[in-house]
Design a protein around this motif. Structure first.
Motif, PDB file in Angstrom:
ATOM      1  N   TYR A  73      -4.619   0.384  -9.525  1.00 21.41           N
ATOM      2  CA  TYR A  73      -4.510   1.092  -7.986  1.00 21.41           C
ATOM      3  C   TYR A  73      -4.027   1.263  -7.054  1.00 21.41           C
ATOM      4  O   TYR A  73      -3.220   1.932  -6.950  1.00 21.41           O
ATOM      5  N   ILE A  74      -4.185  -0.313  -6.773  1.00 18.84           N
ATOM      6  CA  ILE A  74      -3.147  -0.639  -5.591  1.00 18.84           C
ATOM      7  C   ILE A  74      -1.607  -0.103  -5.976  1.00 18.84           C
ATOM      8  O   ILE A  74      -0.989   0.578  -5.587  1.00 18.84           O
ATOM      9  N   LYS A  75      -1.067  -0.421  -6.956  1.00 22.80           N
ATOM     10  CA  LYS A  75       0.197  -0.101  -7.810  1.00 22.80           C
ATOM     11  C   LYS A  75       0.186   1.327  -8.280  1.00 22.80           C
ATOM     12  O   LYS A  75       0.933   1.627  -7.268  1.00 22.80           O
ATOM     13  N   GLU A  76      -0.196   1.928  -7.813  1.00 32.83           N
ATOM     14  CA  GLU A  76      -1.129   3.415  -8.525  1.00 32.83           C
ATOM     15  C   GLU A  76      -0.232   3.816  -7.241  1.00 32.83           C
ATOM     16  O   GLU A  76       0.585   4.766  -7.270  1.00 32.83           O
ATOM     17  N   VAL A  77      -0.975   4.061  -6.373  1.00 29.05           N
ATOM     18  CA  VAL A  77      -1.066   4.365  -5.099  1.00 29.05           C
ATOM     19  C   VAL A  77       0.000   4.072  -4.080  1.00 29.05           C
ATOM     20  O   VAL A  77       0.863   4.897  -3.571  1.00 29.05           O
ATOM     21  N   GLN A  78       0.283   2.754  -4.650  1.00 31.82           N
ATOM     22  CA  GLN A  78       1.527   2.379  -4.078  1.00 31.82           C
ATOM     23  C   GLN A  78       3.660   3.518  -4.755  1.00 31.82           C
ATOM     24  O   GLN A  78       4.422   3.818  -3.898  1.00 31.82           O
ATOM     25  N   ALA A  79       3.650   3.659  -5.163  1.00 33.75           N
ATOM     26  CA  ALA A  79       3.871   4.232  -6.486  1.00 33.75           C
ATOM     27  C   ALA A  79       3.457   6.207  -5.991  1.00 33.75           C
ATOM     28  O   ALA A  79       4.979   6.897  -5.645  1.00 33.75           O
ATOM     29  N   ILE A  80       2.444   6.227  -5.681  1.00 35.66           N
ATOM     30  CA  ILE A  80       2.686   7.857  -5.213  1.00 35.66           C
ATOM     31  C   ILE A  80       2.814   7.881  -4.021  1.00 35.66           C
ATOM     32  O   ILE A  80       3.630   8.998  -3.383  1.00 35.66           O
ATOM     33  N   LYS A  81       2.757   6.609  -2.998  1.00 34.83           N
ATOM     34  CA  LYS A  81       3.907   6.590  -1.778  1.00 34.83           C
ATOM     35  C   LYS A  81       5.203   7.467  -1.630  1.00 34.83           C
ATOM     36  O   LYS A  81       5.263   8.099  -0.796  1.00 34.83           O
ATOM     37  N   GLN A  82       5.414   6.266  -2.132  1.00 35.11           N
ATOM     38  CA  GLN A  82       7.041   6.400  -2.599  1.00 35.11           C
ATOM     39  C   GLN A  82       7.582   8.125  -3.512  1.00 35.11           C
ATOM     40  O   GLN A  82       8.529   8.931  -3.328  1.00 35.11           O
ATOM     41  N   TYR A  83       6.460   8.501  -4.560  1.00 31.35           N
ATOM     42  CA  TYR A  83       7.029  10.005  -5.456  1.00 31.35           C
ATOM     43  C   TYR A  83       7.202  10.582  -4.331  1.00 31.35           C
ATOM     44  O   TYR A  83       7.624  11.665  -4.264  1.00 31.35           O
ATOM     45  N   TYR A  84       5.891  10.701  -2.898  1.00 34.24           N
ATOM     46  CA  TYR A  84       5.910  12.197  -1.812  1.00 34.24           C
ATOM     47  C   TYR A  84       6.256  11.774  -0.670  1.00 34.24           C
ATOM     48  O   TYR A  84       6.004  12.802   0.414  1.00 34.24           O
ATOM     49  N   ASN A  85       6.763  10.423  -0.525  1.00 33.76           N
ATOM     50  CA  ASN A  85       7.844  10.471   0.803  1.00 33.76           C
ATOM     51  C   ASN A  85       8.080  11.768   1.028  1.00 33.76           C
ATOM     52  O   ASN A  85       8.902  12.799   0.323  1.00 33.76           O
ATOM     53  N   GLY A  86       8.016  12.355   2.036  1.00 35.05           N
ATOM     54  CA  GLY A  86       8.390  13.381   3.045  1.00 35.05           C
ATOM     55  C   GLY A  86       8.069  15.046   3.037  1.00 35.05           C
ATOM     56  O   GLY A  86       8.259  16.125   3.394  1.00 35.05           O
ATOM     57  N   GLN A  87       7.131  14.924   1.569  1.00 45.60           N
ATOM     58  CA  GLN A  87       6.075  15.550   1.707  1.00 45.60           C
ATOM     59  C   GLN A  87       4.310  15.592   1.981  1.00 45.60           C
ATOM     60  O   GLN A  87       4.647  17.001   2.514  1.00 45.60           O
ATOM     61  N   LEU A  88       4.753  15.086   1.478  1.00 45.70           N
ATOM     62  CA  LEU A  88       2.939  14.377   1.209  1.00 45.70           C
ATOM     63  C   LEU A  88       2.558  12.469   1.998  1.00 45.70           C
ATOM     64  O   LEU A  88       3.489  11.289   1.481  1.00 45.70           O
ATOM     65  N   ALA A  89       2.186  12.861   3.781  1.00 46.71           N
ATOM     66  CA  ALA A  89       1.418  11.506   4.246  1.00 46.71           C
ATOM     67  C   ALA A  89       0.593  10.733   3.442  1.00 46.71           C
ATOM     68  O   ALA A  89      -0.591  10.693   2.738  1.00 46.71           O
ATOM     69  N   VAL A  90       0.762   9.737   2.601  1.00 43.87           N
ATOM     70  CA  VAL A  90      -0.377   9.180   1.278  1.00 43.87           C
ATOM     71  C   VAL A  90      -0.416   7.709   1.843  1.00 43.87           C
ATOM     72  O   VAL A  90       0.607   6.794   1.896  1.00 43.87           O
ATOM     73  N   TYR A  91      -1.360   7.310   1.645  1.00 42.15           N
ATOM     74  CA  TYR A  91      -1.910   6.168   2.402  1.00 42.15           C
ATOM     75  C   TYR A  91      -3.079   5.662   1.811  1.00 42.15           C
ATOM     76  O   TYR A  91      -4.007   6.197   0.914  1.00 42.15           O
ATOM     77  N   LEU A  92      -3.004   4.264   0.967  1.00 43.48           N
ATOM     78  CA  LEU A  92      -3.863   3.577   0.317  1.00 43.48           C
ATOM     79  C   LEU A  92      -5.040   2.986   1.424  1.00 43.48           C
ATOM     80  O   LEU A  92      -5.383   2.347   2.496  1.00 43.48           O
ATOM     81  N   GLY A  93      -6.235   3.469   0.646  1.00 42.68           N
ATOM     82  CA  GLY A  93      -7.366   2.626   1.549  1.00 42.68           C
ATOM     83  C   GLY A  93      -8.874   2.074   0.095  1.00 42.68           C
ATOM     84  O   GLY A  93      -8.395   2.815  -1.024  1.00 42.68           O
ATOM     85  N   LEU A  94      -9.600   1.959   0.786  1.00 42.12           N
ATOM     86  CA  LEU A  94     -10.674   2.022  -0.520  1.00 42.12           C
ATOM     87  C   LEU A  94     -12.220   1.943   0.656  1.00 42.12           C
ATOM     88  O   LEU A  94     -11.970   2.193   1.589  1.00 42.12           O
ATOM     89  N   GLU A  95     -12.837   2.811   0.013  1.00 45.92           N
ATOM     90  CA  GLU A  95     -14.638   2.555   0.887  1.00 45.92           C
ATOM     91  C   GLU A  95     -15.166   1.330   0.312  1.00 45.92           C
ATOM     92  O   GLU A  95     -15.393   1.941  -0.660  1.00 45.92           O
ATOM     93  N   VAL A  96     -15.006   0.554   1.655  1.00 49.10           N
ATOM     94  CA  VAL A  96     -15.613  -0.608   1.334  1.00 49.10           C
ATOM     95  C   VAL A  96     -17.771  -0.341   1.598  1.00 49.10           C
ATOM     96  O   VAL A  96     -17.948   0.109   2.380  1.00 49.10           O
ATOM     97  N   ASP A  97     -18.251  -0.499   0.526  1.00 43.19           N
ATOM     98  CA  ASP A  97     -19.718  -0.518   1.244  1.00 43.19           C
ATOM     99  C   ASP A  97     -20.303  -2.072   2.074  1.00 43.19           C
ATOM    100  O   ASP A  97     -20.299  -3.287   1.596  1.00 43.19           O
ATOM    101  N   PHE A  98     -21.008  -1.758   2.672  1.00 41.05           N
ATOM    102  CA  PHE A  98     -22.229  -2.517   3.398  1.00 41.05           C
ATOM    103  C   PHE A  98     -23.630  -3.158   2.787  1.00 41.05           C
ATOM    104  O   PHE A  98     -23.945  -1.901   2.468  1.00 41.05           O
ATOM    105  N   ILE A  99     -23.387  -4.175   1.718  1.00 40.63           N
ATOM    106  CA  ILE A  99     -24.746  -4.081   1.495  1.00 40.63           C
ATOM    107  C   ILE A  99     -25.237  -5.606   1.659  1.00 40.63           C
ATOM    108  O   ILE A  99     -25.088  -6.685   2.330  1.00 40.63           O
ATOM    109  N   GLU A 100     -26.697  -5.596   3.024  1.00 41.67           N
ATOM    110  CA  GLU A 100     -27.240  -6.480   3.493  1.00 41.67           C
ATOM    111  C   GLU A 100     -27.458  -7.795   2.647  1.00 41.67           C
ATOM    112  O   GLU A 100     -28.484  -7.025   1.649  1.00 41.67           O
ATOM    113  N   GLY A 101     -26.774  -8.777   2.552  1.00 41.02           N
ATOM    114  CA  GLY A 101     -27.522 -10.231   2.046  1.00 41.02           C
ATOM    115  C   GLY A 101     -26.348 -10.353   1.146  1.00 41.02           C
ATOM    116  O   GLY A 101     -26.013 -11.343   1.057  1.00 41.02           O
ATOM    117  N   PHE A 102     -24.889  -9.309   0.987  1.00 45.76           N
ATOM    118  CA  PHE A 102     -23.575  -9.599   0.320  1.00 45.76           C
ATOM    119  C   PHE A 102     -22.064  -9.454   1.360  1.00 45.76           C
ATOM    120  O   PHE A 102     -21.744  -9.657   1.022  1.00 45.76           O
TER     121      PHE A 102
END
Length: 276
Positions: A68-97
């Protein structure tokens, strides 16, 4: 219409999502005059946490994270100048973990552009439930806690705890869909407005200097039909000058712009602060 940024976009790496390619998401974004997107796939759940959903598909498989990380990083380069693409995650907050979450963030945080911290799982007396999985699971929480209002109260208390908890240097700076408990509110109406709880959450976000995920996905949910949070809460956030980052929460390319037309006309949307 120009949309400055969609900060909450899922991908084919989501086990319960679509097979649409990252290229398709980006092409649809460009067609709709979106200037930038953050891919925020569901992060792998803590290793010792047992996903309570039937298919155990709430988070990305850990084995897929590097791809996932490598593909998003490649996509960032592919669309450079057309679309700003950022690498992120949605992280769960789970009480106790919390410890496992900190370990994960310390490992992956340095290479992320952006991230969201969200609550999907509630810790009940004997187990955890994924509160937005289905009306039936929500009803199970109601039965265990004794009332609909008690489920909402626990949800908002857990969101507040996610903001307060020290998750280390890479604690996500945006708090996701803070009213997700309302996903089924047309079937499970509440008596209390929870004004105090939501005001407290907003004040905690403001104090920490975090952002709010202004999430349009609820608008297309048949038992919700409103953004997360709704515009009454957004008015408070505007008063507090909390940065609002639009999120479609799209799990398929066609869901980009979900709920956008139903957002408050008073809202000034921004890019994620970590990228400014």
């Amino acid at each position: 219409m120009v949309i400055i940024h969609d900060g909450h976009v899922h991908t084919s790496y989501c086990p319960h999502g679509t097979k649409d390619s990252l290229y398709k998401y980006c092409d649809v974004a460009i067609e709709n005059n979106i200037q930038g997107i953050t891919f925020t796939e569901h992060a792998p759940l803590p290793p010792s946490f047992v996903d309570p959903t039937p298919q155990k598909d709430s988070g990305m498989n850990l084995a897929d994270l590097d791809h996932y990380i490598k593909e998003v990083q490649a996509i960032k380069q592919y669309y450079n100048g057309q679309l700003a693409v950022y690498l992120g995650l949605e992280v769960d907050f789970i009480e106790g973990f919390e410890k496992e979450t900190i370990d994960f963030l310390n490992e992956v945080g340095p290479i992320l552009d952006d991230s969201i911290l969200s609550v999907h799982f509630l810790k009940l007396a004997s187990d955890y439930l994924c509160i937005d999985y289905s009306p039936e699971v929500f009803d199970k929480a109601v039965q265990q806690l004794g009332s609909i209002d008690s489920v909402y109260k626990l949800y908002y208390d857990t969101v507040a705890k996610s903001i307060d908890t020290d998750l280390g240097l890479f604690h996500p700076k945006r708090i996701g869909h803070i009213t997700l408990a309302r996903k089924f509110h047309k079937k499970f109406p509440i008596k209390a407005p929870f004004t105090d709880e939501l005001t407290l959450i907003l004040k905690k976000i403001k104090k920490k200097g975090y952002e709010l995920d202004y999430n349009g996905a609820g608008c297309i949910k048949p038992l919700c039909k409103e953004p997360y949070p709704n515009n009454v809460i957004i008015d408070q956030a505007i008063t507090l000058d909390i940065p609002l980052v639009y999120g479609s929460d799209a799990h398929q390319a066609s869901s980009l712009l979900s709920g956008y037309q139903q957002l408050s006309s008073k809202a000034v949307l921004t890019k994620p602060q970590t990228l400014l």
